[in-house]
Design a protein around this motif. Structure first.
Motif, PDB file in Angstrom:
ATOM      1  N   TYR A  74     -24.054  13.923 -12.826  1.00  0.00           N
ATOM      2  CA  TYR A  74     -23.959  15.332 -12.124  1.00  0.00           C
ATOM      3  C   TYR A  74     -25.586  16.520 -13.036  1.00  0.00           C
ATOM      4  O   TYR A  74     -26.485  16.108 -13.488  1.00  0.00           O
ATOM      5  N   LEU A  75     -25.642  16.612 -11.591  1.00  0.00           N
ATOM      6  CA  LEU A  75     -27.355  17.470 -11.765  1.00  0.00           C
ATOM      7  C   LEU A  75     -27.291  19.012 -10.942  1.00  0.00           C
ATOM      8  O   LEU A  75     -26.279  18.874 -10.194  1.00  0.00           O
ATOM      9  N   ALA A  76     -27.869  20.309 -11.877  1.00  0.00           N
ATOM     10  CA  ALA A  76     -27.360  21.790 -11.742  1.00  0.00           C
ATOM     11  C   ALA A  76     -28.936  21.620 -10.658  1.00  0.00           C
ATOM     12  O   ALA A  76     -29.848  20.962 -10.405  1.00  0.00           O
ATOM     13  N   LYS A  77     -28.331  22.366 -10.010  1.00  0.00           N
ATOM     14  CA  LYS A  77     -29.220  22.669  -8.686  1.00  0.00           C
ATOM     15  C   LYS A  77     -30.484  23.761  -9.577  1.00  0.00           C
ATOM     16  O   LYS A  77     -30.292  24.545 -10.179  1.00  0.00           O
ATOM     17  N   PRO A  78     -31.286  23.830  -8.073  1.00  0.00           N
ATOM     18  CA  PRO A  78     -31.925  23.265  -7.064  1.00  0.00           C
ATOM     19  C   PRO A  78     -31.949  22.010  -7.798  1.00  0.00           C
ATOM     20  O   PRO A  78     -32.816  21.858  -8.624  1.00  0.00           O
ATOM     21  N   SER A  79     -32.214  20.877  -6.995  1.00  0.00           N
ATOM     22  CA  SER A  79     -32.126  19.116  -6.998  1.00  0.00           C
ATOM     23  C   SER A  79     -32.108  19.012  -5.515  1.00  0.00           C
ATOM     24  O   SER A  79     -31.417  19.295  -4.486  1.00  0.00           O
ATOM     25  N   ASN A  80     -33.320  18.241  -5.493  1.00  0.00           N
ATOM     26  CA  ASN A  80     -33.608  17.543  -3.899  1.00  0.00           C
ATOM     27  C   ASN A  80     -33.227  16.895  -3.821  1.00  0.00           C
ATOM     28  O   ASN A  80     -32.556  15.115  -4.597  1.00  0.00           O
ATOM     29  N   ALA A  81     -33.339  15.490  -2.864  1.00  0.00           N
ATOM     30  CA  ALA A  81     -33.421  14.489  -2.432  1.00  0.00           C
ATOM     31  C   ALA A  81     -34.183  13.415  -3.029  1.00  0.00           C
ATOM     32  O   ALA A  81     -33.352  12.129  -3.594  1.00  0.00           O
ATOM     33  N   ASP A  82     -34.964  13.536  -4.035  1.00  0.00           N
ATOM     34  CA  ASP A  82     -36.105  12.363  -5.153  1.00  0.00           C
ATOM     35  C   ASP A  82     -34.821  12.606  -6.391  1.00  0.00           C
ATOM     36  O   ASP A  82     -34.595  11.672  -6.862  1.00  0.00           O
ATOM     37  N   ASP A  83     -34.112  13.962  -7.204  1.00  0.00           N
ATOM     38  CA  ASP A  83     -33.172  13.913  -8.416  1.00  0.00           C
ATOM     39  C   ASP A  83     -32.112  13.048  -7.869  1.00  0.00           C
ATOM     40  O   ASP A  83     -31.479  12.384  -8.844  1.00  0.00           O
ATOM     41  N   ILE A  84     -31.569  13.673  -6.413  1.00  0.00           N
ATOM     42  CA  ILE A  84     -30.562  12.697  -6.105  1.00  0.00           C
ATOM     43  C   ILE A  84     -30.909  11.340  -6.414  1.00  0.00           C
ATOM     44  O   ILE A  84     -29.627  10.374  -6.607  1.00  0.00           O
ATOM     45  N   GLU A  85     -31.492  10.670  -5.567  1.00  0.00           N
ATOM     46  CA  GLU A  85     -31.715   8.941  -5.533  1.00  0.00           C
ATOM     47  C   GLU A  85     -31.967   8.849  -6.365  1.00  0.00           C
ATOM     48  O   GLU A  85     -31.354   7.917  -6.584  1.00  0.00           O
ATOM     49  N   ALA A  86     -32.410   9.761  -7.480  1.00  0.00           N
ATOM     50  CA  ALA A  86     -32.891   8.411  -9.124  1.00  0.00           C
ATOM     51  C   ALA A  86     -31.513   9.268  -9.762  1.00  0.00           C
ATOM     52  O   ALA A  86     -31.713   7.938 -10.729  1.00  0.00           O
TER      53      ALA A  86
END
Length: 191
Positions: free
Chosen positions: A116-128
């Motif tokens: 579960y990630l708070a925005k703003p999140s980028n592809a690096d955050d999501i892939e991690a």
């Protein structure tokens, strides 16, 4: 997934199979930006902007990964998390939100999200986050108590989600004037 692979690591790319990702996001600009980023990383990406489009995609193909926006227009993305998890319990699902709360984080995980990630999140955050599907036993425990403002915001977002983002009903349930709630939401928009 291949036997012996660490949790959260898809080895299908090693076997010549593409990593398939579905992004469920109603903000089309953000969805396209994430799509381009993940395609550069070798993923095959499909976009859905609402639950109906997601259902149509799931009838056509399977995905190993999913990114789901928590707020889809005036509805919640949590039922979509449940749908994705029912479709494939091994799918790695990351929920993105512009208004993180403990309640929605817990529900997302219970429904099958791996992160579960708070925005703003980028592809690096999501892939991690995909790579941390098994959890992190080294996660730091903070001793700082939650602020009153944070508790208030969590209560507001929890009630917004419970009312399908109906501002008038949310204000009524919180015992707050609608204009007061609208001012609070202007300062910290729900996206």
């Amino acid at each position: 997934m291949q036997d012996g692979a660490p949790p959260g690591q898809d080895t299908s790319e090693d076997l010549g199979e593409p990593r398939r990702l579905v992004i469920l996001e109603d903000d089309q600009t953000l969805a396209r930006a994430l799509q381009r980023s993940f395609e550069r990383r070798g993923y095959q990406v499909a976009l859905a902007h609402d639950p109906t489009e997601l259902d149509a995609l799931l009838e056509q193909q399977s995905f190993g990964y999913a990114v789901v926006d928590l707020k889809l227009g005036t509805s919640s993305g949590l039922p979509c998390v449940a749908t994705l998890h029912e479709h494939d319990p091994d799918m790695l699902i990351v929920v993105l939100t512009g208004f993180a709360s403990i309640n929605t984080a817990i529900e997302a995980i219970k429904l099958g999200a791996c992160h579960y990630l708070a925005k703003p999140s980028n592809a690096d955050d999501i892939e991690a986050a995909f790579g941390k599907a098994g959890g992190d036993v080294e996660a730091p425990i903070t001793s700082r108590p939650t602020s009153i403002k944070t508790l208030e915001w969590e209560r507001i977002t929890e009630t917004l989600a419970a009312t399908d983002f109906n501002i008038s009903e949310t204000a009524r349930r919180l015992g707050m004037h609608r204009r007061t709630l609208a001012r609070k939401l202007e300062k910290r928009p729900v996206k």
